[in-house]
Motif scaffolding. Structure first.
Motif, mmCIF file in Angstrom:
data_model
loop_
_atom_site.group_PDB
_atom_site.id
_atom_site.type_symbol
_atom_site.label_atom_id
_atom_site.label_comp_id
_atom_site.label_asym_id
_atom_site.label_seq_id
_atom_site.Cartn_x
_atom_site.Cartn_y
_atom_site.Cartn_z
ATOM 1 N N GLU A 175 0.573 -0.741 -0.518
ATOM 2 C CA GLU A 175 0.237 -0.212 0.002
ATOM 3 C C GLU A 175 1.020 1.545 0.235
ATOM 4 O O GLU A 175 0.828 1.698 -0.762
ATOM 5 C CB GLU A 175 -1.235 0.429 1.236
ATOM 6 N N ALA A 176 1.691 1.093 0.926
ATOM 7 C CA ALA A 176 2.901 2.044 0.616
ATOM 8 C C ALA A 176 3.548 2.366 -0.459
ATOM 9 O O ALA A 176 3.335 3.865 -1.364
ATOM 10 C CB ALA A 176 3.868 2.084 2.365
ATOM 11 N N LEU A 177 3.863 1.859 -1.127
ATOM 12 C CA LEU A 177 4.437 1.367 -2.168
ATOM 13 C C LEU A 177 3.481 2.094 -3.538
ATOM 14 O O LEU A 177 4.228 3.260 -4.176
ATOM 15 C CB LEU A 177 5.066 0.102 -2.785
ATOM 16 N N ASP A 178 2.418 1.069 -3.262
ATOM 17 C CA ASP A 178 1.673 2.364 -4.673
ATOM 18 C C ASP A 178 0.417 3.972 -4.583
ATOM 19 O O ASP A 178 1.101 4.153 -4.922
ATOM 20 C CB ASP A 178 0.654 1.504 -4.140
ATOM 21 N N ALA A 179 1.249 4.160 -2.901
ATOM 22 C CA ALA A 179 0.972 5.461 -2.356
ATOM 23 C C ALA A 179 2.753 6.550 -2.569
ATOM 24 O O ALA A 179 2.599 7.795 -2.828
ATOM 25 C CB ALA A 179 0.755 5.470 -1.194
ATOM 26 N N GLY A 180 3.520 5.742 -3.492
ATOM 27 C CA GLY A 180 4.888 6.518 -3.041
ATOM 28 C C GLY A 180 5.556 6.722 -1.623
ATOM 29 O O GLY A 180 6.190 7.404 -1.765
ATOM 30 N N MET A 181 5.239 5.845 -0.546
ATOM 31 C CA MET A 181 6.339 6.107 0.215
ATOM 32 C C MET A 181 6.406 5.051 1.653
ATOM 33 O O MET A 181 6.559 4.779 2.315
ATOM 34 C CB MET A 181 4.646 6.543 1.397
ATOM 35 N N ALA A 182 6.793 4.236 0.556
ATOM 36 C CA ALA A 182 7.458 2.527 0.341
ATOM 37 C C ALA A 182 8.100 3.249 1.471
ATOM 38 O O ALA A 182 10.091 3.715 0.993
ATOM 39 C CB ALA A 182 7.620 1.481 -0.849
ATOM 40 N N PRO A 183 9.241 2.531 2.560
ATOM 41 C CA PRO A 183 10.554 2.623 3.521
ATOM 42 C C PRO A 183 11.474 1.329 2.393
ATOM 43 O O PRO A 183 10.614 0.570 2.228
ATOM 44 C CB PRO A 183 10.174 1.827 4.111
ATOM 45 N N PRO A 184 12.446 1.876 2.277
ATOM 46 C CA PRO A 184 13.496 0.343 2.545
ATOM 47 C C PRO A 184 13.875 -0.697 2.758
ATOM 48 O O PRO A 184 13.028 -0.567 4.192
ATOM 49 C CB PRO A 184 15.019 1.390 2.414
ATOM 50 N N VAL A 185 13.523 -1.587 2.697
ATOM 51 C CA VAL A 185 13.429 -3.119 2.509
ATOM 52 C C VAL A 185 15.198 -3.663 2.983
ATOM 53 O O VAL A 185 16.627 -3.076 1.893
ATOM 54 C CB VAL A 185 13.021 -3.611 2.417
ATOM 55 N N ILE A 186 15.227 -4.601 3.744
ATOM 56 C CA ILE A 186 16.614 -5.316 4.116
ATOM 57 C C ILE A 186 15.845 -6.841 3.539
ATOM 58 O O ILE A 186 15.197 -7.430 4.315
ATOM 59 C CB ILE A 186 16.829 -5.618 4.961
ATOM 60 N N LEU A 187 16.601 -7.026 2.570
ATOM 61 C CA LEU A 187 15.800 -8.777 1.658
ATOM 62 C C LEU A 187 16.288 -9.561 2.360
ATOM 63 O O LEU A 187 15.850 -10.755 2.591
ATOM 64 C CB LEU A 187 16.377 -8.716 0.286
ATOM 65 N N ALA A 188 17.190 -9.335 3.034
ATOM 66 C CA ALA A 188 18.288 -10.680 3.863
ATOM 67 C C ALA A 188 17.252 -11.630 5.156
ATOM 68 O O ALA A 188 16.662 -12.398 5.498
ATOM 69 C CB ALA A 188 19.730 -10.942 4.093
ATOM 70 N N ALA A 189 16.739 -10.207 5.488
ATOM 71 C CA ALA A 189 15.554 -10.366 6.838
ATOM 72 C C ALA A 189 14.190 -10.614 6.053
ATOM 73 O O ALA A 189 13.520 -10.147 6.969
ATOM 74 C CB ALA A 189 15.422 -9.448 7.760
ATOM 75 N N THR A 190 13.689 -9.971 5.038
ATOM 76 C CA THR A 190 12.119 -10.027 4.235
ATOM 77 C C THR A 190 11.922 -11.477 3.720
ATOM 78 O O THR A 190 12.411 -12.393 3.826
ATOM 79 C CB THR A 190 11.940 -9.171 3.158
ATOM 80 N N HIS A 191 11.102 -11.876 4.569
ATOM 81 C CA HIS A 191 10.787 -13.897 4.891
ATOM 82 C C HIS A 191 10.030 -14.067 3.340
ATOM 83 O O HIS A 191 9.233 -12.734 2.506
ATOM 84 C CB HIS A 191 9.538 -13.724 5.691
ATOM 85 N N GLU A 192 9.985 -15.126 2.676
ATOM 86 C CA GLU A 192 9.939 -15.366 1.241
ATOM 87 C C GLU A 192 8.243 -15.554 1.084
ATOM 88 O O GLU A 192 8.060 -14.959 0.434
ATOM 89 C CB GLU A 192 10.525 -16.859 0.664
ATOM 90 N N ASN A 193 7.984 -15.631 2.055
ATOM 91 C CA ASN A 193 5.992 -15.658 1.649
ATOM 92 C C ASN A 193 5.813 -14.351 1.069
ATOM 93 O O ASN A 193 4.696 -14.094 0.824
ATOM 94 C CB ASN A 193 5.848 -15.873 3.290
ATOM 95 N N ALA A 194 6.898 -13.176 1.288
ATOM 96 C CA ALA A 194 5.978 -11.761 0.833
ATOM 97 C C ALA A 194 6.067 -11.719 -0.482
ATOM 98 O O ALA A 194 5.531 -11.112 -1.093
ATOM 99 C CB ALA A 194 7.013 -11.109 1.953
ATOM 100 N N LEU A 195 6.968 -12.243 -1.282
ATOM 101 C CA LEU A 195 6.974 -12.533 -2.489
ATOM 102 C C LEU A 195 4.957 -13.293 -3.173
ATOM 103 O O LEU A 195 4.705 -12.968 -4.532
ATOM 104 C CB LEU A 195 7.394 -13.557 -3.478
#
Length: 123
Positions: free
Chosen positions: A87-107
């Motif tokens: 939702e934040a991405l769609d609004a242009g407000m997404a915060p940066p992410v840490i890929l190594a700590a982001t769960h695969e189910n996010a995909l």
């Protein structure tokens, strides 16, 4: 949970231990059947995102001692609900992410390309 994988196909890494994040408050973006919000995306908070999420009904800045929640500030890392990050991405407000700590189910909800575009540099 110890066998969890990140979006890069490797073992899930710690998102943040102080403040302790994750649905299970173990510092990782682990998930399970109880995690209806799908707290999968390890993100580094920005002032812009914290203001956005407060406006849309999820105040992450205000301390809530009754829930042992200190309130977040820019620079803190936190396991966000995948739908909120999208939702934040769609609004242009997404915060940066840490890929190594982001769960695969996010995909299931977010493309790897979008996550990669917002990834913090490794190191």
């Amino acid at each position: 949970m110890t066998d969890a994988t990140n979006v890069l196909g490797r073992p899930l890494e710690l998102c943040c231990g102080a403040p302790r994040t994750g649905f299970y408050r173990d510092g990782f973006c682990h998930t399970g059947p109880e995690d209806r919000g799908r707290h999968l995306v390890c993100a580094e908070m920005t002032e812009e995102f914290l203001e956005f999420t407060q406006r849309v009904g999820n105040d992450l800045s205000t301390p809530r001692p009754e829930f042992n929640f200190p309130g977040l500030k820019p620079g803190d890392r936190w396991c966000l609900c995948a739908a909120r990050w999208q939702e934040a991405l769609d609004a242009g407000m997404a915060p940066p992410v840490i890929l190594a700590a982001t769960h695969e189910n996010a995909l299931d909800l977010i493309s790897l390309d979008d996550l990669t575009r917002y990834a913090l540099p490794v190191g």
